[in-house]
Design a protein around this motif. Structure first.
Motif, PDB file in Angstrom:
ATOM      1  N   ARG A 216       0.860  -1.368  -0.062  1.00 48.03           N
ATOM      2  CA  ARG A 216       0.010  -0.030   0.051  1.00 48.03           C
ATOM      3  C   ARG A 216       1.020   1.390   0.116  1.00 48.03           C
ATOM      4  NH1 ARG A 216      -3.022  -3.246   3.474  1.00 48.03           N
ATOM      5  NH2 ARG A 216      -4.994  -3.919   2.598  1.00 48.03           N
ATOM      6  N   LYS A 217       1.999   1.346   0.722  1.00 45.11           N
ATOM      7  CA  LYS A 217       2.928   2.265   0.689  1.00 45.11           C
ATOM      8  C   LYS A 217       3.498   2.560  -0.732  1.00 45.11           C
ATOM      9  CE  LYS A 217       2.371   4.035   4.832  1.00 45.11           C
ATOM     10  NZ  LYS A 217       2.088   5.267   4.988  1.00 45.11           N
ATOM     11  N   LEU A 218       3.952   1.400  -1.411  1.00 40.76           N
ATOM     12  CA  LEU A 218       4.384   1.431  -2.677  1.00 40.76           C
ATOM     13  C   LEU A 218       3.399   2.323  -3.555  1.00 40.76           C
ATOM     14  CD1 LEU A 218       6.612   1.008  -4.730  1.00 40.76           C
ATOM     15  CD2 LEU A 218       5.777  -1.302  -4.744  1.00 40.76           C
ATOM     16  N   GLU A 219       2.053   1.684  -3.389  1.00 41.51           N
ATOM     17  CA  GLU A 219       0.980   1.905  -4.304  1.00 41.51           C
ATOM     18  C   GLU A 219       0.552   3.438  -4.309  1.00 41.51           C
ATOM     19  OE1 GLU A 219      -2.721  -0.600  -5.593  1.00 41.51           O
ATOM     20  OE2 GLU A 219      -2.859   0.093  -3.644  1.00 41.51           O
ATOM     21  N   ASP A 220       0.938   3.902  -2.846  1.00 44.01           N
ATOM     22  CA  ASP A 220       0.536   5.414  -2.747  1.00 44.01           C
ATOM     23  C   ASP A 220       1.660   6.304  -3.447  1.00 44.01           C
ATOM     24  OD1 ASP A 220      -1.315   4.902  -0.953  1.00 44.01           O
ATOM     25  OD2 ASP A 220       0.151   5.199   0.889  1.00 44.01           O
ATOM     26  N   ARG A 221       2.916   5.846  -3.616  1.00 37.62           N
ATOM     27  CA  ARG A 221       3.759   6.602  -4.449  1.00 37.62           C
ATOM     28  C   ARG A 221       3.507   6.654  -5.837  1.00 37.62           C
ATOM     29  NH1 ARG A 221       5.175   5.996   0.960  1.00 37.62           N
ATOM     30  NH2 ARG A 221       7.003   7.144   1.412  1.00 37.62           N
ATOM     31  N   ILE A 222       3.141   5.384  -6.267  1.00 40.09           N
ATOM     32  CA  ILE A 222       2.937   4.984  -7.747  1.00 40.09           C
ATOM     33  C   ILE A 222       1.828   6.110  -8.191  1.00 40.09           C
ATOM     34  CG2 ILE A 222       2.063   3.462  -9.389  1.00 40.09           C
ATOM     35  CD1 ILE A 222       5.063   3.070  -8.615  1.00 40.09           C
ATOM     36  N   HIS A 223       0.841   6.237  -7.389  1.00 42.62           N
ATOM     37  CA  HIS A 223      -0.489   6.976  -7.621  1.00 42.62           C
ATOM     38  C   HIS A 223      -0.029   8.415  -7.754  1.00 42.62           C
ATOM     39  CE1 HIS A 223      -3.500   3.585  -6.463  1.00 42.62           C
ATOM     40  NE2 HIS A 223      -2.791   3.513  -7.619  1.00 42.62           N
ATOM     41  N   ARG A 224       1.011   9.109  -7.000  1.00 45.07           N
ATOM     42  CA  ARG A 224       1.332  10.280  -6.908  1.00 45.07           C
ATOM     43  C   ARG A 224       2.372  10.444  -8.157  1.00 45.07           C
ATOM     44  NH1 ARG A 224       2.518   9.526  -1.132  1.00 45.07           N
ATOM     45  NH2 ARG A 224       4.597  10.193  -1.848  1.00 45.07           N
ATOM     46  N   GLY A 225       2.859   9.205  -8.903  1.00 49.76           N
ATOM     47  CA  GLY A 225       3.651   9.752  -9.899  1.00 49.76           C
ATOM     48  C   GLY A 225       5.176   9.557  -9.691  1.00 49.76           C
ATOM     49  N   VAL A 226       5.430   9.085  -8.554  1.00 50.73           N
ATOM     50  CA  VAL A 226       6.938   9.062  -8.236  1.00 50.73           C
ATOM     51  C   VAL A 226       7.487   7.808  -9.208  1.00 50.73           C
ATOM     52  CG1 VAL A 226       8.479   8.583  -6.090  1.00 50.73           C
ATOM     53  CG2 VAL A 226       6.167   9.574  -5.876  1.00 50.73           C
ATOM     54  N   GLY A 227       8.532   8.339  -9.468  1.00 50.54           N
ATOM     55  CA  GLY A 227       9.097   7.155 -10.344  1.00 50.54           C
ATOM     56  C   GLY A 227       8.956   7.345 -11.983  1.00 50.54           C
ATOM     57  N   ASN A 228       7.684   7.969 -12.221  1.00 50.86           N
ATOM     58  CA  ASN A 228       7.183   8.060 -13.474  1.00 50.86           C
ATOM     59  C   ASN A 228       7.931   8.936 -14.494  1.00 50.86           C
ATOM     60  OD1 ASN A 228       4.947   7.617 -15.274  1.00 50.86           O
ATOM     61  ND2 ASN A 228       4.523   9.980 -15.390  1.00 50.86           N
ATOM     62  N   PRO A 229       8.515   8.862 -15.423  1.00 51.67           N
ATOM     63  CA  PRO A 229       7.719   7.625 -16.417  1.00 51.67           C
ATOM     64  C   PRO A 229       8.614   6.321 -16.830  1.00 51.67           C
ATOM     65  CG  PRO A 229       8.966   9.109 -17.887  1.00 51.67           C
ATOM     66  CD  PRO A 229       9.224   9.352 -16.446  1.00 51.67           C
ATOM     67  N   CYS A 230       9.485   5.969 -15.684  1.00 51.60           N
ATOM     68  CA  CYS A 230      10.160   4.706 -15.731  1.00 51.60           C
ATOM     69  C   CYS A 230       9.347   3.443 -15.852  1.00 51.60           C
ATOM     70  CB  CYS A 230      11.106   4.705 -14.625  1.00 51.60           C
ATOM     71  SG  CYS A 230      12.273   3.165 -14.672  1.00 51.60           S
ATOM     72  N   PRO A 231       9.444   2.729 -16.846  1.00 53.38           N
ATOM     73  CA  PRO A 231       8.534   1.417 -16.780  1.00 53.38           C
ATOM     74  C   PRO A 231       8.997   0.662 -15.552  1.00 53.38           C
ATOM     75  CG  PRO A 231       9.706   1.639 -18.743  1.00 53.38           C
ATOM     76  CD  PRO A 231      10.406   2.802 -18.185  1.00 53.38           C
ATOM     77  N   LEU A 232       7.833   0.099 -14.680  1.00 51.56           N
ATOM     78  CA  LEU A 232       8.250  -0.504 -13.613  1.00 51.56           C
ATOM     79  C   LEU A 232       7.161  -1.660 -13.566  1.00 51.56           C
ATOM     80  CD1 LEU A 232       7.262   2.561 -11.359  1.00 51.56           C
ATOM     81  CD2 LEU A 232       9.556   1.659 -11.659  1.00 51.56           C
ATOM     82  N   LEU A 233       7.822  -2.738 -12.677  1.00 49.12           N
ATOM     83  CA  LEU A 233       7.114  -4.050 -12.341  1.00 49.12           C
ATOM     84  C   LEU A 233       7.356  -4.025 -11.144  1.00 49.12           C
ATOM     85  CD1 LEU A 233       6.153  -6.997 -12.788  1.00 49.12           C
ATOM     86  CD2 LEU A 233       8.694  -7.705 -12.762  1.00 49.12           C
ATOM     87  N   LEU A 234       6.066  -4.231 -10.473  1.00 45.54           N
ATOM     88  CA  LEU A 234       5.955  -4.198  -8.778  1.00 45.54           C
ATOM     89  C   LEU A 234       5.299  -5.680  -8.490  1.00 45.54           C
ATOM     90  CD1 LEU A 234       3.800  -0.938  -8.301  1.00 45.54           C
ATOM     91  CD2 LEU A 234       6.523  -1.217  -8.655  1.00 45.54           C
ATOM     92  N   VAL A 235       6.192  -6.391  -7.492  1.00 41.71           N
ATOM     93  CA  VAL A 235       5.827  -7.540  -7.105  1.00 41.71           C
ATOM     94  C   VAL A 235       5.636  -7.581  -5.391  1.00 41.71           C
ATOM     95  CG1 VAL A 235       6.931  -9.657  -6.962  1.00 41.71           C
ATOM     96  CG2 VAL A 235       7.392  -8.649  -8.793  1.00 41.71           C
ATOM     97  N   GLY A 236       4.331  -8.176  -5.129  1.00 41.96           N
ATOM     98  CA  GLY A 236       3.980  -8.316  -3.683  1.00 41.96           C
ATOM     99  C   GLY A 236       3.991  -9.695  -3.272  1.00 41.96           C
ATOM    100  N   LEU A 237       4.836  -9.923  -2.279  1.00 47.43           N
ATOM    101  CA  LEU A 237       4.912 -11.329  -1.713  1.00 47.43           C
ATOM    102  C   LEU A 237       3.921 -11.580  -0.954  1.00 47.43           C
ATOM    103  CD1 LEU A 237       8.631 -10.966  -0.386  1.00 47.43           C
ATOM    104  CD2 LEU A 237       7.987 -12.157  -2.725  1.00 47.43           C
ATOM    105  N   PRO A 238       3.189 -12.776  -1.221  1.00 47.58           N
ATOM    106  CA  PRO A 238       1.802 -13.143  -0.457  1.00 47.58           C
ATOM    107  C   PRO A 238       2.023 -13.723   0.888  1.00 47.58           C
ATOM    108  CG  PRO A 238       2.587 -14.585  -2.068  1.00 47.58           C
ATOM    109  CD  PRO A 238       3.505 -13.677  -2.174  1.00 47.58           C
ATOM    110  N   SER A 239       1.199 -13.823   1.524  1.00 44.03           N
ATOM    111  CA  SER A 239       1.294 -14.721   2.865  1.00 44.03           C
ATOM    112  C   SER A 239       1.490 -15.968   2.901  1.00 44.03           C
ATOM    113  CB  SER A 239       0.169 -14.604   3.615  1.00 44.03           C
ATOM    114  OG  SER A 239      -1.148 -14.932   3.265  1.00 44.03           O
TER     115      SER A 239
END
Length: 272
Positions: A216-239
């Motif tokens: 969720r903290k990573l998603e917050d940054r992405i929605h604010r445009g942090v890192g844009n326009p670098c192509p990004l792959l985000l991976v979330g480890l599950p329980s």
């Protein structure tokens, strides 16, 4: 793409055409990512016991990436005027995979840092992409199910270990602070919760709380445009990566609970 990881509950998200770039230009990177991440397994003892420094599970994951050629790399961008160096900026990335024709994928693992580390990683990726140094940036962190299920996982650990008092916690080698002890007692008194429930909630709030690195903290940054326009792959480890199997004392890559505790203050003072 990543079908086996998705089947296990991994979160996979692409931004700025990363899916197309990876699928066309980096099939080998995709295969290596799926292989390494598919082998991730974190014993509950490490969830509870890892103290100061990098968690053992993260170190195993780093070693696996290193073995596939994803190595720590320092990028130095230098500007010159008439051949004279005038400005130099360095960016270090923990895992970099270089392919033919100097095509590069950069990866960072953020298991349990303070959440501003996401800003650092994304800004690094943005600058390196703008300079043509990398094609895609990858971030691996705790996914939503792992973050949300953490109290239940720790509660199960506490119940299986039959923890019923702070004395039992201390017998494991853990050293709760007076504030943590008071918080556990407050939870018990306020709701009648069992010790294991109250301790699990306090433990997770302190160690894996909202201000640490998770999806969720990573998603917050992405929605604010942090890192844009670098192509990004985000991976979330599950329980599902958390296991309750006993840790083997003879396995150099898996330490017992007490082995994973932070060093005492006097040990750190001697090094400083």
């Amino acid at each position: 793409m990543f079908e086996s990881l998705l089947a296990r509950g991994f979160q996979i998200e692409y931004h700025s055409h990363a899916r197309a770039i990876l699928g066309v230009d980096f099939p080998d990177a995709l295969a290596e990512l799926e292989t390494v991440l598919g082998d991730v397994s974190i014993p509950i003892d490490e969830i509870v016991g890892s103290g100061g420094g990098e968690a053992k599970g993260t170190r195993r994951l780093r070693k696996a990436f290193d073995a596939h050629g994803w190595v720590k790399t320092k990028f130095t961008i230098e500007k010159r005027i008439n051949g004279v160096p005038r400005e130099s900026i360095s960016h270090e990335v923990d895992h970099v995979r270089t392919f033919p024709d100097s095509r590069v994928v950069a990866l960072e693992i953020e298991w349990n840092n303070k959440d501003p580390f996401f800003d650092r990683d994304l800004e690094n990726f943005k600058r390196l992409h703008a300079e043509g140094a990398i094609s895609v940036g990858v971030i691996v962190t705790r996914g939503i199910t792992l973050q949300d299920d953490m109290p239940a996982l720790v509660r199960r650990f506490a119940r299986e270990r039959r923890l019923s008092s702070m004395r039992d916690v201390q017998a494991l080698g853990l050293n709760p602070t007076p504030r943590q002890t008071a918080d556990v007692n407050r939870r018990i008194g306020a709701s009648g919760a069992s010790f294991s429930d109250a301790w699990a909630l306090t433990f997770c709030a302190d160690k894996y709380g909202a201000s640490t690195t998770h999806w969720r903290k990573l998603e917050d940054r992405i929605h604010r445009g942090v890192g844009n326009p670098c192509p990004l792959l985000l991976v979330g480890l599950p329980s599902s990566v958390v296991t309750f199997e006993p840790v083997s004392p003879g396995d150099p890559d898996q330490l017992s609970l007490t082995d994973l505790l932070p060093e005492p203050d006097w040990a750190m003072d001697e090094r400083s």
